[in-house]
Enzyme design. Structure first.
Site, PDB file in Angstrom:
ATOM      1  N   GLY A   1       0.838   1.722  10.188  1.00  0.00           N
ATOM      2  CA  GLY A   1       1.347   3.058   9.883  1.00  0.00           C
ATOM      3  C   GLY A   1       1.229   3.452   8.430  1.00  0.00           C
ATOM      4  N   THR A   2       0.655   2.597   7.593  1.00  0.00           N
ATOM      5  CA  THR A   2       0.583   2.923   6.169  1.00  0.00           C
ATOM      6  C   THR A   2      -0.797   2.591   5.616  1.00  0.00           C
ATOM      7  OG1 THR A   2       2.928   2.428   5.897  1.00  0.00           O
ATOM      8  CG2 THR A   2       1.622   2.529   3.903  1.00  0.00           C
ATOM      9  N   ILE A   3      -1.344   3.492   4.825  1.00  0.00           N
ATOM     10  CA  ILE A   3      -2.609   3.235   4.147  1.00  0.00           C
ATOM     11  C   ILE A   3      -2.379   3.377   2.647  1.00  0.00           C
ATOM     12  CG2 ILE A   3      -4.991   4.000   3.795  1.00  0.00           C
ATOM     13  CD1 ILE A   3      -4.942   5.067   6.642  1.00  0.00           C
TER      14      ILE A   3
END
Length: 40
Positions: free
Chosen positions: A20-22
């Site tokens: 869910g995170t980049i």
């Protein structure tokens, strides 16, 4: 965790992908650091 260092021109860029995170870290030849994150 996936880390991909990319060297090109005066910049060193590292990207990582958490669930869910980049995230992105960019460092130029002068040592200035830019950090970017986005949650999907």
């Amino acid at each position: 965790r996936i880390i991909e260092p990319i060297a090109g021109g005066p910049f060193i860029v590292m990207t990582w992908n958490y669930p869910g995170t980049i995230g992105i870290i960019a460092v130029d030849a002068n040592g200035h650091i830019a950090v970017g994150t986005s949650t999907n």
